[in-house]
Enzyme design. Structure first.
Site, PDB file in Angstrom:
ATOM      1  N   ASN A   1       1.498 -12.115   4.917  1.00 46.26           N
ATOM      2  CA  ASN A   1       0.396 -11.144   5.691  1.00 46.26           C
ATOM      3  C   ASN A   1       0.604 -11.902   7.239  1.00 46.26           C
ATOM      4  O   ASN A   1      -0.262 -11.210   8.072  1.00 46.26           O
ATOM      5  CB  ASN A   1      -0.710 -11.543   5.264  1.00 46.26           C
ATOM      6  CG  ASN A   1      -1.073 -10.524   4.049  1.00 46.26           C
ATOM      7  OD1 ASN A   1      -1.902 -10.467   3.010  1.00 46.26           O
ATOM      8  ND2 ASN A   1      -0.017  -9.264   3.862  1.00 46.26           N
TER       9      ASN A   1
ATOM     10  N   ASP B   1      -5.159  -3.443  -2.480  1.00 45.18           N
ATOM     11  CA  ASP B   1      -4.441  -2.819  -1.522  1.00 45.18           C
ATOM     12  C   ASP B   1      -4.938  -1.491  -1.108  1.00 45.18           C
ATOM     13  O   ASP B   1      -5.635  -0.943  -1.856  1.00 45.18           O
ATOM     14  CB  ASP B   1      -3.022  -2.661  -2.031  1.00 45.18           C
ATOM     15  CG  ASP B   1      -1.885  -2.432  -1.310  1.00 45.18           C
ATOM     16  OD1 ASP B   1      -2.109  -2.774  -0.034  1.00 45.18           O
ATOM     17  OD2 ASP B   1      -0.724  -2.281  -1.854  1.00 45.18           O
TER      18      ASP B   1
ATOM     19  N   THR C   1       0.946 -15.245   2.050  1.00 44.12           N
ATOM     20  CA  THR C   1       1.917 -16.121   2.963  1.00 44.12           C
ATOM     21  C   THR C   1       2.589 -15.152   3.993  1.00 44.12           C
ATOM     22  O   THR C   1       3.089 -15.321   4.896  1.00 44.12           O
ATOM     23  CB  THR C   1       2.800 -17.207   2.265  1.00 44.12           C
ATOM     24  OG1 THR C   1       3.352 -16.263   1.234  1.00 44.12           O
ATOM     25  CG2 THR C   1       1.983 -18.191   1.647  1.00 44.12           C
TER      26      THR C   1
HETATM   27  C1  FPP Z   1      -4.475  -5.081   1.696  1.00 43.18           C
HETATM   28  O1  FPP Z   1      -4.738  -3.873   2.218  1.00 43.18           O
HETATM   29  C2  FPP Z   1      -5.774  -5.871   2.176  1.00 43.18           C
HETATM   30  C3  FPP Z   1      -5.592  -6.981   2.599  1.00 43.18           C
HETATM   31  C4  FPP Z   1      -4.514  -7.932   3.119  1.00 43.18           C
HETATM   32  C5  FPP Z   1      -7.053  -7.863   2.895  1.00 43.18           C
HETATM   33  C6  FPP Z   1      -7.917  -7.963   1.963  1.00 43.18           C
HETATM   34  C7  FPP Z   1      -9.056  -8.680   2.226  1.00 43.18           C
HETATM   35  C8  FPP Z   1     -10.194  -8.526   2.026  1.00 43.18           C
HETATM   36  C9  FPP Z   1     -10.694  -7.353   1.182  1.00 43.18           C
HETATM   37  C10 FPP Z   1     -11.243  -9.433   2.387  1.00 43.18           C
HETATM   38  C11 FPP Z   1     -11.615 -10.492   1.337  1.00 43.18           C
HETATM   39  C12 FPP Z   1     -12.714 -11.297   1.779  1.00 43.18           C
HETATM   40  C13 FPP Z   1     -13.157 -12.749   1.255  1.00 43.18           C
HETATM   41  C14 FPP Z   1     -13.997 -13.282   1.936  1.00 43.18           C
HETATM   42  C15 FPP Z   1     -12.693 -12.844  -0.133  1.00 43.18           C
HETATM   43  P1  FPP Z   1      -3.720  -3.297   3.396  1.00 43.18           P
HETATM   44  O2  FPP Z   1      -4.332  -3.692   4.700  1.00 43.18           O
HETATM   45  O3  FPP Z   1      -2.224  -3.825   2.761  1.00 43.18           O
HETATM   46  O4  FPP Z   1      -3.983  -1.783   3.193  1.00 43.18           O
HETATM   47  P2  FPP Z   1      -2.610  -0.677   3.423  1.00 43.18           P
HETATM   48  O5  FPP Z   1      -1.514  -0.989   2.294  1.00 43.18           O
HETATM   49  O6  FPP Z   1      -3.246   0.635   3.314  1.00 43.18           O
HETATM   50  O7  FPP Z   1      -1.853  -1.039   5.022  1.00 43.18           O
END
Ligand code: FPP
Length: 249
Positions: free
Chosen positions: A77, A29, A75
Site C-alpha cells: 500500500n 476492500d 506492505t
Molecule cells: C482498501 O480499500 C482499504 C484500505 C487499504 C484501508 C483500510 C483501512 C481502514 C478501513 C481503517 C482501519 C483503521 C484502524 C485504526 C484499524 P481500497 O482503498 O483498496 O478500495 P478500492 O479497492 O475501492 O480502491
C-alpha cells in the site's frame, strides 16, 4: 445478567453457537470505489470504513467470537498516492487515540502485526500505548495488520530462526511447524477460521499466508463501507454450512 447470557441472547437464532468461527479475518476492500460512486474523495471511504470496522468488532464481541484481525495497510500500500498514505497513517493514529478509552471499557485487547518500525514515529508511539494499555484485557483479541505482508512475515521468522541456529541455540532438526509459528507476528493467536473479503476480489493479497492454510474464504460483492451486521450474519450462516475436513475424509 452475566456477560455470557448477553452473548447468548444477542446471537441470531439461526446461528449455532458451537459452530461459530473462533477467529475471523477481514480484507476491507472497496473503500475507494464506495467513495468514488458517491462523488467523494477516496479518503471518505476509509473514514467510513473505520466505523464499519468498529461495529464489526463490537458485533464479534457480542456474538462470542474470540478474535478479529483486520488488514489495514499492506506492505504494497505504500505505492498509493502520497496524500492517501499520509491520510491513512494520520487516521490510524487518530482512531487509536480516540478509541482507547472505549476499548478499555469493552475489555478489548488490541495488537498490531507487521513491520511496525517503518511507520511514522508518532503512530508507533500510539500503537505501543494502546497495546500496553490493553494487554491484560481478557475480552476479544483485535489484531490490526499494518505495514503487513505475509511473505515478509515468513522471511523475518526465517531470519530469527537462522540467527538462533547460528548462535547454537537451536538445532535445525528442532525446527517444526510449532516452532516456526512461535516466530510469526501472530504468535499466541489461533489461526483464522474464516476470511471475509469485500468488494468481490477473489484473492488473499499476501495476507496471513501461513495462518490461512485451512481458513474458509467468504467473498462478497458488497464494498467494505456497506458491510454491516446483516452481511456478517450472512457470512457466518455460509460458514456454518461448510464442512471443514482439514485434509481428512
Ligand atoms: C482498501 O480499500 C482499504 C484500505 C487499504 C484501508 C483500510 C483501512 C481502514 C478501513 C481503517 C482501519 C483503521 C484502524 C485504526 C484499524 P481500497 O482503498 O483498496 O478500495 P478500492 O479497492 O475501492 O480502491
Amino acid at each position: 445478567m452475566t456477560a455470557n447470557s448477553t452473548v447468548l441472547q444477542d446471537l441470531p437464532a439461526d446461528l449455532m453457537r458451537e459452530r461459530l468461527p473462533r477467529h475471523v479475518a477481514v480484507i476491507m476492500d472497496g473503500n475507494g470505489r464506495w467513495a468514488k460512486r458517491r462523488g467523494m474523495p477516496r479518503i471518505m471511504g476509509h473514514r467510513r470504513g473505520v466505523d464499519v470496522l468498529k461495529d464489526l468488532l463490537r458485533c464479534c464481541r457480542d456474538w462470542g467470537i474470540e478474535a478479529l484481525t483486520a488488514y489495514a495497510f499492506s506492505t504494497e500500500n505504500w505505492g498509493r498516492p502520497v496524500e492517501e498514505v499520509e491520510f491513512l497513517m494520520t487516521l490510524f493514529e487518530r482512531v487509536l487515540r480516540q478509541e482507547l478509552r472505549e476499548m478499555m471499557q469493552e475489555n478489548v485487547r488490541i495488537q498490531f502485526v507487521g513491520n511496525l518500525n517503518a511507520l511514522p514515529k508518532s503512530l508507533q508511539e500510539e500503537i505501543e500505548r494502546s497495546m500496553a494499555a490493553t494487554q491484560n484485557n481478557s475480552g476479544i483479541r483485535f489484531t490490526v495488520a499494518t505495514n503487513y505482508g505475509g511473505r515478509q512475515e515468513i522471511v523475518q521468522a526465517c531470519r530469527a530462526i537462522a540467527r538462533k541456529v547460528e548462535q547454537g541455540l537451536l538445532q535445525p532438526e528442532q525446527i517444526d511447524e510449532a516452532l516456526f509459528e512461535r516466530h510469526l507476528y501472530t504468535c499466541g493467536t489461533c489461526d483464522p477460521d474464516l476470511l471475509i473479503r469485500t468488494s468481490g476480489e477473489m484473492r488473499i493479497s499476501n495476507f496471513l499466508l501461513w495462518q490461512m492454510a485451512y481458513a474458509e474464504i467468504y467473498v462478497t460483492d458488497t464494498l467494505w463501507p456497506d458491510f454491516d451486521r446483516k452481511e456478517f450474519h450472512q457470512a457466518l450462516c455460509d460458514y456454518q454450512q461448510r464442512e471443514r475436513r482439514f485434509g481428512k475424509l
